[in-house]
Design a protein around this motif. Structure first.
Motif, PDB file in Angstrom:
ATOM      1  N   GLU A 165       3.216   8.903   5.163  1.00 18.80           N
ATOM      2  CA  GLU A 165       2.195   9.797   4.627  1.00 18.80           C
ATOM      3  C   GLU A 165       0.823   9.143   4.649  1.00 18.80           C
ATOM      4  OE1 GLU A 165       1.184  12.190   0.462  1.00 18.80           O
ATOM      5  OE2 GLU A 165       3.085  11.142   0.733  1.00 18.80           O
ATOM      6  N   GLN A 166       0.782   7.850   4.366  1.00 21.51           N
ATOM      7  CA  GLN A 166      -0.497   7.150   4.406  1.00 21.51           C
ATOM      8  C   GLN A 166      -1.019   7.053   5.825  1.00 21.51           C
ATOM      9  OE1 GLN A 166      -0.317   3.225   2.793  1.00 21.51           O
ATOM     10  NE2 GLN A 166      -2.514   2.841   2.957  1.00 21.51           N
ATOM     11  N   GLU A 167      -0.131   6.842   6.808  1.00 20.81           N
ATOM     12  CA  GLU A 167      -0.574   6.792   8.205  1.00 20.81           C
ATOM     13  C   GLU A 167      -1.066   8.158   8.688  1.00 20.81           C
ATOM     14  OE1 GLU A 167       2.676   5.353  10.450  1.00 20.81           O
ATOM     15  OE2 GLU A 167       2.530   3.282   9.697  1.00 20.81           O
ATOM     16  N   ALA A 168      -0.443   9.238   8.213  1.00 23.28           N
ATOM     17  CA  ALA A 168      -0.874  10.574   8.624  1.00 23.28           C
ATOM     18  C   ALA A 168      -2.251  10.906   8.073  1.00 23.28           C
ATOM     19  CB  ALA A 168       0.146  11.615   8.162  1.00 23.28           C
ATOM     20  N   SER A 169      -2.516  10.505   6.839  1.00 25.61           N
ATOM     21  CA  SER A 169      -3.839  10.739   6.239  1.00 25.61           C
ATOM     22  C   SER A 169      -4.590   9.422   6.158  1.00 25.61           C
ATOM     23  CB  SER A 169      -3.669  11.350   4.848  1.00 25.61           C
ATOM     24  OG  SER A 169      -2.906  10.487   4.028  1.00 25.61           O
ATOM     25  N   SER A 170      -4.952   8.894   7.340  1.00 26.02           N
ATOM     26  CA  SER A 170      -5.618   7.586   7.391  1.00 26.02           C
ATOM     27  C   SER A 170      -7.029   7.649   6.864  1.00 26.02           C
ATOM     28  CB  SER A 170      -5.629   7.063   8.833  1.00 26.02           C
ATOM     29  OG  SER A 170      -6.266   8.013   9.685  1.00 26.02           O
ATOM     30  N   GLY A 171      -7.600   8.828   6.806  1.00 24.32           N
ATOM     31  CA  GLY A 171      -8.986   8.928   6.337  1.00 24.32           C
ATOM     32  C   GLY A 171      -9.096   8.639   4.853  1.00 24.32           C
ATOM     33  N   SER A 172      -8.211   9.204   4.055  1.00 23.90           N
ATOM     34  CA  SER A 172      -8.247   9.011   2.601  1.00 23.90           C
ATOM     35  C   SER A 172      -6.868   8.546   2.143  1.00 23.90           C
ATOM     36  CB  SER A 172      -8.623  10.313   1.899  1.00 23.90           C
ATOM     37  OG  SER A 172      -7.719  11.328   2.257  1.00 23.90           O
ATOM     38  N   PRO A 173      -6.703   7.281   1.871  1.00 20.09           N
ATOM     39  CA  PRO A 173      -5.385   6.785   1.494  1.00 20.09           C
ATOM     40  C   PRO A 173      -4.878   7.393   0.193  1.00 20.09           C
ATOM     41  CG  PRO A 173      -7.052   5.092   1.173  1.00 20.09           C
ATOM     42  CD  PRO A 173      -7.725   6.219   1.895  1.00 20.09           C
ATOM     43  N   GLY A 174      -5.769   7.673  -0.758  1.00 21.88           N
ATOM     44  CA  GLY A 174      -5.349   8.288  -2.013  1.00 21.88           C
ATOM     45  C   GLY A 174      -4.515   7.330  -2.855  1.00 21.88           C
ATOM     46  N   ALA A 175      -3.463   7.885  -3.446  1.00 23.42           N
ATOM     47  CA  ALA A 175      -2.617   7.093  -4.349  1.00 23.42           C
ATOM     48  C   ALA A 175      -1.399   6.518  -3.660  1.00 23.42           C
ATOM     49  CB  ALA A 175      -2.163   7.966  -5.525  1.00 23.42           C
ATOM     50  N   ALA A 176      -1.294   6.682  -2.328  1.00 24.79           N
ATOM     51  CA  ALA A 176      -0.105   6.197  -1.626  1.00 24.79           C
ATOM     52  C   ALA A 176       0.070   4.683  -1.746  1.00 24.79           C
ATOM     53  CB  ALA A 176      -0.164   6.620  -0.163  1.00 24.79           C
ATOM     54  N   PRO A 177      -0.975   3.856  -1.591  1.00 19.53           N
ATOM     55  CA  PRO A 177      -0.750   2.400  -1.735  1.00 19.53           C
ATOM     56  C   PRO A 177      -0.219   2.006  -3.115  1.00 19.53           C
ATOM     57  CG  PRO A 177      -2.841   2.816  -0.655  1.00 19.53           C
ATOM     58  CD  PRO A 177      -2.355   4.127  -1.160  1.00 19.53           C
ATOM     59  N   TRP A 178      -0.735   2.644  -4.159  1.00 20.12           N
ATOM     60  CA  TRP A 178      -0.262   2.302  -5.505  1.00 20.12           C
ATOM     61  C   TRP A 178       1.181   2.753  -5.712  1.00 20.12           C
ATOM     62  CZ3 TRP A 178      -3.205  -1.093  -7.706  1.00 20.12           C
ATOM     63  CH2 TRP A 178      -4.575  -1.117  -7.402  1.00 20.12           C
ATOM     64  N   LEU A 179       1.514   3.901  -5.130  1.00 20.80           N
ATOM     65  CA  LEU A 179       2.897   4.358  -5.232  1.00 20.80           C
ATOM     66  C   LEU A 179       3.841   3.442  -4.461  1.00 20.80           C
ATOM     67  CD1 LEU A 179       2.428   8.216  -4.879  1.00 20.80           C
ATOM     68  CD2 LEU A 179       2.886   6.906  -6.959  1.00 20.80           C
ATOM     69  N   ILE A 180       3.381   2.919  -3.323  1.00 17.39           N
ATOM     70  CA  ILE A 180       4.212   1.981  -2.559  1.00 17.39           C
ATOM     71  C   ILE A 180       4.451   0.706  -3.365  1.00 17.39           C
ATOM     72  CG2 ILE A 180       4.241   0.503  -0.518  1.00 17.39           C
ATOM     73  CD1 ILE A 180       2.836   2.716   0.996  1.00 17.39           C
ATOM     74  N   ILE A 181       3.395   0.217  -4.020  1.00 18.44           N
ATOM     75  CA  ILE A 181       3.562  -0.986  -4.848  1.00 18.44           C
ATOM     76  C   ILE A 181       4.489  -0.697  -6.029  1.00 18.44           C
ATOM     77  CG2 ILE A 181       2.353  -2.611  -6.339  1.00 18.44           C
ATOM     78  CD1 ILE A 181      -0.052  -2.363  -4.503  1.00 18.44           C
ATOM     79  N   ALA A 182       4.336   0.483  -6.636  1.00 22.68           N
ATOM     80  CA  ALA A 182       5.189   0.837  -7.771  1.00 22.68           C
ATOM     81  C   ALA A 182       6.654   0.959  -7.367  1.00 22.68           C
ATOM     82  CB  ALA A 182       4.700   2.147  -8.392  1.00 22.68           C
ATOM     83  N   ALA A 183       6.917   1.361  -6.115  1.00 20.56           N
ATOM     84  CA  ALA A 183       8.304   1.447  -5.647  1.00 20.56           C
ATOM     85  C   ALA A 183       8.810   0.106  -5.128  1.00 20.56           C
ATOM     86  CB  ALA A 183       8.428   2.501  -4.552  1.00 20.56           C
TER      87      ALA A 183
END
Length: 350
Positions: A238-256
């Motif tokens: 999902e983060q690669e698909a929306s490369s323009g705005s990462p959003g909360a994906a990095p934090w969710l990846i760290i949380a998982a």
């Protein structure tokens, strides 16, 4: 020279005036007891009791690699203050080294927490409710003989393909052992319940509940592991698909990723003791580990026969190699059960 009679020079001196013999002269520090009230016996000065260190202990706050508990990060830093030089402290406190030090400290904390939880659920020595050294020696000797015979069989009759297949079968056994044990243990426990008396069943039910709780922890950890891994993969896509705005994906990846790392450590520390204790079923009945071992070895034989076929060699050697291992394990297990009955009164039909 005369040795008798009145002229004997070795006779003691005669008492004066026919009286009693005089007391011997005081030539040493001994003083005879004087009349008077009895004196109290001096008590020894008590010394502080220092309990002996456990296996692998290295002082207070340190459990050792095989001790009951690893020291915390604070205890490690406190013990290492006198051993770390000033230059080393500068290197450790430099901001450019934080990208390696912080993950190492976090991994150590996760590993320590997972190890404590794993060993509380599955004690490393919980399978040895009765410490019979002779049984342990026979089991080790049988295991070494089986390993040597397998290597000789591969060296004499095997091919490179057989060696690769043997390694794959060994890895498959490691992967299949926990689920196979989870499936086999209830069947063996049900047979023991069928044989046991009503009084023994009530005591066994309490221990079975504790074993089920610990097995539930292990099953939950193994189930959550692929779920968290799949969630991290989906979040990464999902983060690669929306490369323009990462959003909360990095934090969710760290949380998982954080619970994923903890679960990896937990499964790594819990698998060995869980297999040795049969997921704490060894506390249900003293003969249960031997029964589970005899059951699992024949199940592994069937799985190996279906997955890899017969061992290499002539037909007679193939049959002996196929049946010799499980037959010897069953013989040792039955001998262990007989020793439990003879030495500790443990019977299957209690």
């Amino acid at each position: 020279m005369s040795f008798g009679g009145p002229t004997n020079p070795y006779q003691p001196p005669r008492p004066p005036n026919g009286g009693p013999y005089p007391p011997p002269p005081a030539t040493g520090p001994y003083v005879p007891p004087q009349p008077g009230p009895p004196q109290p016996y001096p008590q020894p000065r008590p010394y502080p009791y220092v309990p002996p260190g456990g296996p692998g202990s290295r002082g207070p706050g340190w459990g050792g690699p095989r001790g009951a508990e690893w020291p915390s990060v604070r205890e490690l830093l406190r013990q290492g203050q006198g051993r770390i030089s000033g230059c080393m402290w500068l290197v450790l406190l430099a901001p450019c080294t934080w990208f390696t030090i912080v993950p190492l400290v976090a991994c150590y904390s996760f590993a320590r927490s997972a190890r404590i939880r794993a060993h509380r659920l599955f004690p490393p020595h919980g399978h040895r409710a009765v410490d019979d050294r002779q049984v342990v020696r026979v089991q080790k000797a049988r295991a070494w003989i089986a390993a040597v015979m397998s290597l000789l069989l591969l060296a004499v009759y095997g091919t490179p393909e057989d060696a690769v297949e043997a390694r794959e079968l060994y890895l498959m056994r490691l992967a299949v052992t926990p689920p196979l044990l989870l499936l086999s243990a209830p069947v063996v426990i049900a047979v023991l319940f069928r044989w046991a008396s009503a009084q023994t069943r009530s005591a066994m039910r309490v221990r079975v509940r504790a074993a089920l709780r610990s097995a539930g922890w292990y099953i939950g950890a193994v189930t959550a592991l692929p779920l968290l891994g799949g969630a991290i993969v989906l979040l990464g896509r999902e983060q690669e698909a929306s490369s323009g705005s990462p959003g909360a994906a990095p934090w969710l990846i760290i949380a998982a990723a954080l619970p994923l790392v903890w679960l990896l450590f937990f499964i790594g520390f819990a698998t060995g003791p869980a297999i040795r204790t049969g997921f704490n079923t060894a506390a249900v009945h003293l003969a249960l580990p031997a029964l589970l071992t005899g059951t699992l070895v024949w199940e592994f034989t069937v799985i190996s026969l279906l997955a890899g076929g017969l061992p290499p060699g002539p037909p007679a050697i193939q049959v002996l190699a196929l049946l010799g291992g499980p037959a010897s394990v069953t013989a040792v297990a039955w001998w262990e059960i007989r020793r439990l009955r003879a030495r500790h009164g443990v019977t299957l039909r209690a």
